[in-house]
Design an enzyme around this catalytic site. Structure first.
Site, PDB file in Angstrom:
ATOM      1  N   HIS A 110      -6.576  -3.543  -0.997  1.00  0.00           N
ATOM      2  CA  HIS A 110      -5.099  -4.141   0.070  1.00  0.00           C
ATOM      3  C   HIS A 110      -6.310  -5.435   0.909  1.00  0.00           C
ATOM      4  O   HIS A 110      -7.791  -5.080   1.190  1.00  0.00           O
ATOM      5  CB  HIS A 110      -4.917  -3.167   1.550  1.00  0.00           C
ATOM      6  N   HIS A 167       2.983 -13.774  -8.413  1.00  0.00           N
ATOM      7  CA  HIS A 167       4.368 -13.014  -8.235  1.00  0.00           C
ATOM      8  C   HIS A 167       4.381 -13.901  -9.770  1.00  0.00           C
ATOM      9  O   HIS A 167       3.917 -15.449 -10.227  1.00  0.00           O
ATOM     10  CB  HIS A 167       5.591 -14.608  -7.700  1.00  0.00           C
ATOM     11  N   ASP A 224      10.592  -7.503  -8.401  1.00  0.00           N
ATOM     12  CA  ASP A 224      11.004  -7.750  -6.834  1.00  0.00           C
ATOM     13  C   ASP A 224      11.983  -7.767  -6.254  1.00  0.00           C
ATOM     14  O   ASP A 224      13.190  -7.470  -7.759  1.00  0.00           O
ATOM     15  CB  ASP A 224      10.653  -9.628  -6.623  1.00  0.00           C
ATOM     16  N   ASN A 250       1.421 -17.320  -2.758  1.00  0.00           N
ATOM     17  CA  ASN A 250       1.391 -17.457  -1.117  1.00  0.00           C
ATOM     18  C   ASN A 250       0.598 -17.762  -0.381  1.00  0.00           C
ATOM     19  O   ASN A 250      -0.095 -15.960  -0.260  1.00  0.00           O
ATOM     20  CB  ASN A 250       3.750 -18.044  -0.582  1.00  0.00           C
ATOM     21  N   GLY A 260       4.448 -19.930   3.423  1.00  0.00           N
ATOM     22  CA  GLY A 260       5.698 -18.707   2.801  1.00  0.00           C
ATOM     23  C   GLY A 260       5.311 -16.956   2.746  1.00  0.00           C
ATOM     24  O   GLY A 260       6.307 -16.220   2.215  1.00  0.00           O
ATOM     25  N   CYS A 301       0.971  -1.104  -0.002  1.00  0.00           N
ATOM     26  CA  CYS A 301      -0.308   0.338  -0.348  1.00  0.00           C
ATOM     27  C   CYS A 301       1.152   1.543  -0.129  1.00  0.00           C
ATOM     28  O   CYS A 301      -0.189   2.108  -0.231  1.00  0.00           O
ATOM     29  CB  CYS A 301      -0.854   0.366   1.427  1.00  0.00           C
ATOM     30  N   HIS A 326      -0.763 -10.748  -3.807  1.00  0.00           N
ATOM     31  CA  HIS A 326       0.294 -11.372  -5.121  1.00  0.00           C
ATOM     32  C   HIS A 326       0.145 -12.371  -5.498  1.00  0.00           C
ATOM     33  O   HIS A 326       0.300 -13.372  -4.721  1.00  0.00           O
ATOM     34  CB  HIS A 326       1.529 -10.287  -4.200  1.00  0.00           C
TER      35      HIS A 326
HETATM   36  P1  AMP Z   1       5.235 -13.747  -0.085  1.00  0.00           P
HETATM   37  O1  AMP Z   1       6.404 -14.072   0.352  1.00  0.00           O
HETATM   38  O2  AMP Z   1       4.671 -14.255  -1.254  1.00  0.00           O
HETATM   39  O3  AMP Z   1       4.815 -12.795   0.545  1.00  0.00           O
HETATM   40  O4  AMP Z   1       6.074 -12.697  -0.715  1.00  0.00           O
HETATM   41  C1  AMP Z   1       6.573 -10.690  -0.774  1.00  0.00           C
HETATM   42  C2  AMP Z   1       7.705 -11.068  -1.635  1.00  0.00           C
HETATM   43  O5  AMP Z   1       7.436  -9.828  -1.805  1.00  0.00           O
HETATM   44  C3  AMP Z   1       8.950 -11.572  -1.811  1.00  0.00           C
HETATM   45  O6  AMP Z   1       9.793 -12.135  -2.929  1.00  0.00           O
HETATM   46  C4  AMP Z   1       9.660  -9.911  -1.400  1.00  0.00           C
HETATM   47  O7  AMP Z   1      11.328  -9.733  -1.661  1.00  0.00           O
HETATM   48  C5  AMP Z   1       8.786  -8.898  -2.202  1.00  0.00           C
HETATM   49  N1  AMP Z   1       9.652  -7.677  -1.306  1.00  0.00           N
HETATM   50  C6  AMP Z   1       9.461  -7.603   0.147  1.00  0.00           C
HETATM   51  N2  AMP Z   1       9.857  -5.879   0.154  1.00  0.00           N
HETATM   52  C7  AMP Z   1       9.425  -5.432  -1.234  1.00  0.00           C
HETATM   53  C8  AMP Z   1       9.849  -4.638  -1.637  1.00  0.00           C
HETATM   54  N3  AMP Z   1      10.299  -3.468  -1.066  1.00  0.00           N
HETATM   55  N4  AMP Z   1       9.724  -4.441  -3.593  1.00  0.00           N
HETATM   56  C9  AMP Z   1       9.478  -4.860  -3.890  1.00  0.00           C
HETATM   57  N5  AMP Z   1       9.640  -5.850  -3.925  1.00  0.00           N
HETATM   58  C10 AMP Z   1       9.257  -6.375  -2.359  1.00  0.00           C
HETATM   59 ZN    ZN Z   2      -1.556  -3.505   1.710  1.00  0.00          ZN
END
Ligand code: AMP
Ligand code: ZN
Length: 102
Positions: free
Chosen positions: A46, A98, A30, A83, A89, A7, A96
Site C-alpha cells: 500500500h 491504468h 477497471d 493520476n 483525478g 488492499c 496504480h
Molecule cells: P483513479 O481515478 O486514477 O484513482 O482510478 C481509480 C480507478 O479504479 C477508476 O477508474 C475506477 O473505475 C476503478 N475502480 C474503483 N473501484 C474498483 C473496483 N472495485 N474494481 C475495479 N476497479 C475499480
Molecule cells: Zn491499499
C-alpha cells in the site's frame, strides 16, 4: 491499509477477478472501463501515490508487469496513465497505473 479498496481486493475481502499477479503487483479490470480494455496495475504494497514512493525500482517492476499483462491480454497499442492527487483525478488512494487500449 484497512480501508483501501485495492488492499481489500488483494486480500480477498472484496471479491474481484485478479487477472495477473507477480511478487510486486497485481492487475484487475477497471470496474468502469474508459477504453475497450482498461486494466489497473497495482503494487501489492500500500503506497498512496507517486508522491509517497521512496524506492523507485518498484516502478520498473510495474512496467515489467505491464509488458507481461499486455502479452497475456494481446494488447499491443495502449496508453498508460497515473493520476496523482485528488485534484488530478486520483480517486483510489493506492498507487496504480491504468492501461487503456482500444
Ligand atoms: P483513479 O481515478 O486514477 O484513482 O482510478 C481509480 C480507478 O479504479 C477508476 O477508474 C475506477 O473505475 C476503478 N475502480 C474503483 N473501484 C474498483 C473496483 N472495485 N474494481 C475495479 N476497479 C475499480
Ligand atoms: Zn491499499
Amino acid at each position: 491499509m484497512t480501508n483501501c479498496i485495492f488492499c481489500k481486493i488483494l486480500s480477498g475481502e472484496i471479491p474481484s477477478k485478479i487477472i495477473y499477479q507477480d511478487d510486486y503487483c497485481f492487475a484487475i479490470n477497471d470496474i468502469n472501463p474508459k477504453a475497450k480494455k482498461h486494466i489497473l496495475v497495482i503494487p501489492k504494497e500500500h503506497i498512496e501515490s507517486l508522491n509517497e514512493i521512496n524506492d523507485f525500482s518498484l516502478m520498473s517492476k510495474m512496467f515489467e508487469a505491464i509488458k507481461n499483462i499486455n502479452k497475456q491480454e494481446n494488447i499491443n497499442h495502449f496508453k498508460t496513465q497515473i493520476n496523482t492527487g485528488s485534484q488530478a483525478g486520483q480517486e483510489v488512494m493506492h498507487l496504480h497505473i491504468h492501461i487503456l487500449a482500444n
